[in-house]
Design a protein around this motif. Sequence first.
Motif, PDB file in Angstrom:
ATOM      1  N   THR A   9      22.262  42.950  -3.202  1.00 56.79           N
ATOM      2  CA  THR A   9      21.518  41.805  -2.265  1.00 56.79           C
ATOM      3  C   THR A   9      21.844  41.208  -3.336  1.00 56.79           C
ATOM      4  O   THR A   9      21.687  41.184  -4.986  1.00 56.79           O
ATOM      5  CB  THR A   9      20.069  41.800  -1.840  1.00 56.79           C
ATOM      6  OG1 THR A   9      19.581  42.588  -3.294  1.00 56.79           O
ATOM      7  CG2 THR A   9      19.958  43.244  -1.231  1.00 56.79           C
ATOM      8  N   PHE A  10      21.227  39.786  -3.204  1.00 56.68           N
ATOM      9  CA  PHE A  10      21.507  38.481  -4.132  1.00 56.68           C
ATOM     10  C   PHE A  10      19.972  38.617  -5.449  1.00 56.68           C
ATOM     11  O   PHE A  10      20.396  38.871  -6.504  1.00 56.68           O
ATOM     12  CB  PHE A  10      21.377  37.340  -3.636  1.00 56.68           C
ATOM     13  CG  PHE A  10      21.126  36.147  -4.867  1.00 56.68           C
ATOM     14  CD1 PHE A  10      22.526  35.100  -5.047  1.00 56.68           C
ATOM     15  CD2 PHE A  10      19.604  35.630  -4.942  1.00 56.68           C
ATOM     16  CE1 PHE A  10      22.520  34.749  -5.567  1.00 56.68           C
ATOM     17  CE2 PHE A  10      19.819  34.475  -5.988  1.00 56.68           C
ATOM     18  CZ  PHE A  10      21.244  34.334  -6.629  1.00 56.68           C
ATOM     19  N   GLU A  11      18.957  39.392  -5.089  1.00 57.87           N
ATOM     20  CA  GLU A  11      18.377  39.725  -6.156  1.00 57.87           C
ATOM     21  C   GLU A  11      18.786  40.810  -6.904  1.00 57.87           C
ATOM     22  O   GLU A  11      18.543  40.482  -7.986  1.00 57.87           O
ATOM     23  CB  GLU A  11      17.061  39.858  -5.600  1.00 57.87           C
ATOM     24  CG  GLU A  11      16.027  39.465  -4.976  1.00 57.87           C
ATOM     25  CD  GLU A  11      16.719  38.636  -3.379  1.00 57.87           C
ATOM     26  OE1 GLU A  11      17.144  39.407  -2.784  1.00 57.87           O
ATOM     27  OE2 GLU A  11      15.871  37.771  -2.688  1.00 57.87           O
ATOM     28  N   GLN A  12      19.300  41.480  -6.361  1.00 56.35           N
ATOM     29  CA  GLN A  12      20.216  42.500  -7.315  1.00 56.35           C
ATOM     30  C   GLN A  12      21.404  42.739  -7.828  1.00 56.35           C
ATOM     31  O   GLN A  12      21.141  43.116  -9.475  1.00 56.35           O
ATOM     32  CB  GLN A  12      20.587  43.823  -6.560  1.00 56.35           C
ATOM     33  CG  GLN A  12      19.978  44.926  -5.264  1.00 56.35           C
ATOM     34  CD  GLN A  12      20.508  45.519  -4.408  1.00 56.35           C
ATOM     35  OE1 GLN A  12      21.907  45.904  -3.834  1.00 56.35           O
ATOM     36  NE2 GLN A  12      19.635  46.827  -4.563  1.00 56.35           N
ATOM     37  N   ARG A  13      22.046  41.200  -7.589  1.00 60.72           N
ATOM     38  CA  ARG A  13      22.858  40.884  -7.993  1.00 60.72           C
ATOM     39  C   ARG A  13      22.426  39.965  -9.382  1.00 60.72           C
ATOM     40  O   ARG A  13      23.111  39.919 -10.396  1.00 60.72           O
ATOM     41  CB  ARG A  13      24.296  39.795  -7.331  1.00 60.72           C
ATOM     42  CG  ARG A  13      24.371  40.650  -6.256  1.00 60.72           C
ATOM     43  CD  ARG A  13      25.735  39.723  -5.425  1.00 60.72           C
ATOM     44  NE  ARG A  13      25.510  38.497  -5.081  1.00 60.72           N
ATOM     45  CZ  ARG A  13      25.152  38.540  -3.777  1.00 60.72           C
ATOM     46  NH1 ARG A  13      24.646  39.484  -2.852  1.00 60.72           N
ATOM     47  NH2 ARG A  13      24.721  37.302  -3.713  1.00 60.72           N
ATOM     48  N   LEU A  14      21.172  40.109  -9.027  1.00 63.24           N
ATOM     49  CA  LEU A  14      20.608  38.401 -10.290  1.00 63.24           C
ATOM     50  C   LEU A  14      20.204  39.153 -11.281  1.00 63.24           C
ATOM     51  O   LEU A  14      20.637  38.863 -12.104  1.00 63.24           O
ATOM     52  CB  LEU A  14      20.127  37.904  -9.285  1.00 63.24           C
ATOM     53  CG  LEU A  14      18.751  36.811 -10.335  1.00 63.24           C
ATOM     54  CD1 LEU A  14      20.146  35.375 -10.605  1.00 63.24           C
ATOM     55  CD2 LEU A  14      17.478  36.022 -10.073  1.00 63.24           C
ATOM     56  N   ARG A  15      19.873  40.471 -10.909  1.00 61.34           N
ATOM     57  CA  ARG A  15      19.232  41.184 -12.158  1.00 61.34           C
ATOM     58  C   ARG A  15      21.054  41.871 -12.780  1.00 61.34           C
ATOM     59  O   ARG A  15      20.796  41.567 -14.078  1.00 61.34           O
ATOM     60  CB  ARG A  15      18.709  42.116 -11.459  1.00 61.34           C
ATOM     61  CG  ARG A  15      16.676  42.143 -10.877  1.00 61.34           C
ATOM     62  CD  ARG A  15      16.380  43.645 -10.794  1.00 61.34           C
ATOM     63  NE  ARG A  15      16.704  44.404  -9.468  1.00 61.34           N
ATOM     64  CZ  ARG A  15      16.368  44.186  -8.669  1.00 61.34           C
ATOM     65  NH1 ARG A  15      15.262  42.899  -7.885  1.00 61.34           N
ATOM     66  NH2 ARG A  15      16.601  45.052  -7.819  1.00 61.34           N
ATOM     67  N   VAL A  16      21.945  41.832 -12.166  1.00 63.59           N
ATOM     68  CA  VAL A  16      22.819  42.314 -12.809  1.00 63.59           C
ATOM     69  C   VAL A  16      23.650  41.358 -13.888  1.00 63.59           C
ATOM     70  O   VAL A  16      24.061  41.479 -14.745  1.00 63.59           O
ATOM     71  CB  VAL A  16      23.543  43.077 -11.985  1.00 63.59           C
ATOM     72  CG1 VAL A  16      25.290  43.453 -12.731  1.00 63.59           C
ATOM     73  CG2 VAL A  16      23.352  44.407 -10.919  1.00 63.59           C
ATOM     74  N   MET A  17      23.248  40.378 -13.187  1.00 62.20           N
ATOM     75  CA  MET A  17      24.135  39.132 -13.961  1.00 62.20           C
ATOM     76  C   MET A  17      22.953  38.886 -15.120  1.00 62.20           C
ATOM     77  O   MET A  17      23.867  38.985 -16.391  1.00 62.20           O
ATOM     78  CB  MET A  17      23.852  37.761 -13.344  1.00 62.20           C
ATOM     79  CG  MET A  17      25.191  37.841 -12.664  1.00 62.20           C
ATOM     80  SD  MET A  17      25.505  35.835 -10.882  1.00 62.20           S
ATOM     81  CE  MET A  17      24.045  36.105 -10.577  1.00 62.20           C
TER      82      MET A  17
END
Length: 165
Positions: A124-132
């Motif tokens: 999800t975008f929230e997961q991608r944001l955390r990874v970034m």
Amino acid sequence: MKKLTTFLIFLLFSISTKANPPPIQLANIYHSNIDLKKYLVSEKLDGLRAYWSGENLISKEGNIYHPPKWFVKDFPNEVFEGELWISRGKFEEVSGIVRNDSDDNEDWKKIHLMLFDMPKHSGTFEQRLRVMKDLVAKSHSQYLKVIEQSEISDQKTLIQKLKTI
């Protein structure tokens, strides 16, 4: 023969500085029926769109940018999408710096790659944001940043944020 050799060298240079256009996500038009509670909001920066392939910075048209090696040396071997940016109102300066292919161009020190997505990540975008955020912190690159994302609860708050920016 000299013209043919010059043409072949030019042709090889042209081929080596072009990549397939990356799968760039484009913005959609906002309308008041969108449930803002389901989204995060970020500022649209006035820089140059850039796709980090893990090896190269690529424009949305598929042109390979040529930053100095020191600019990208600590970038993770991951795929990011972002904006080459200095600050508000500095689009022309960013554009001029990026067009200069000199490997010792100190002006690149003014630029950051402001990340806003990881297009190859399946979360999800929230997961991608955390990874970034995690990858940027671990990279120790002073030139990578993640664009601030905000929760907006309603249209009035969104309009106020736009006026503030």
